[in-house]
Design a protein around this motif. Structure first.
Motif, mmCIF file in Angstrom:
data_model
loop_
_atom_site.group_PDB
_atom_site.id
_atom_site.type_symbol
_atom_site.label_atom_id
_atom_site.label_comp_id
_atom_site.label_asym_id
_atom_site.label_seq_id
_atom_site.Cartn_x
_atom_site.Cartn_y
_atom_site.Cartn_z
ATOM 1 N N ARG A 105 0.842 -1.199 0.000
ATOM 2 C CA ARG A 105 0.000 0.000 0.000
ATOM 3 C C ARG A 105 0.881 1.254 0.000
ATOM 4 N N ALA A 106 1.202 1.733 -1.200
ATOM 5 C CA ALA A 106 2.057 2.910 -1.357
ATOM 6 C C ALA A 106 1.205 4.174 -1.309
ATOM 7 N N PHE A 107 1.579 5.070 -0.434
ATOM 8 C CA PHE A 107 0.838 6.309 -0.191
ATOM 9 C C PHE A 107 1.689 7.478 -0.673
ATOM 10 N N VAL A 108 1.105 8.336 -1.492
ATOM 11 C CA VAL A 108 1.828 9.434 -2.130
ATOM 12 C C VAL A 108 1.649 10.720 -1.325
ATOM 13 N N VAL A 109 2.749 11.452 -1.165
ATOM 14 C CA VAL A 109 2.754 12.736 -0.474
ATOM 15 C C VAL A 109 3.245 13.794 -1.462
#
Length: 112
Positions: A37-41
């Motif tokens: 689960r890659a979360f982008v900032v």
């Protein structure tokens, strides 16, 4: 004319890619970490004034867990805490920063 000299820096658990084809490395880096689960900032400019966020989301495919586009200049604590809450809600196991210094600082602070 290329805007940045391509380079790669890797140290555990941080990898930095820059340059024209840096996005091509994203999925491999995500797979290398075994993240699900890659979360982008990023900031609002990256999210709404470029196609970069859409390209990152396409690259991540089913591993895209969401985005926090509330990065602010100098990474003030309230912004970081909003990012922490968003990453937790997304059940992120990897943070991907896109953009400049404030995005990277905010992402690192969210991880901490």
């Amino acid at each position: 004319m290329e805007t940045a000299t391509p380079f790669r820096h890797r140290s555990f658990p941080l990898s930095i890619h820059a340059g024209k084809d840096a996005l091509n490395e994203l999925r491999g880096e995500v797979d290398r970490t075994k993240a699900k689960r890659a979360f982008v900032v990023c900031g609002k400019s990256v999210a709404h004034r470029t196609d970069l966020l859409a390209r990152v989301q396409a690259s991540l495919g089913d591993k895209f867990a969401g985005v926090f586009e509330g990065v602010e200049i100098s990474s003030p604590l309230p912004s970081v805490l909003d990012g922490v809450a968003a990453a937790r809600e997304a059940r992120a196991d990897l943070i991907v920063a896109i953009g400049g210094g404030s995005a990277m600082v905010t992402a690192r602070a969210i991880i901490i």
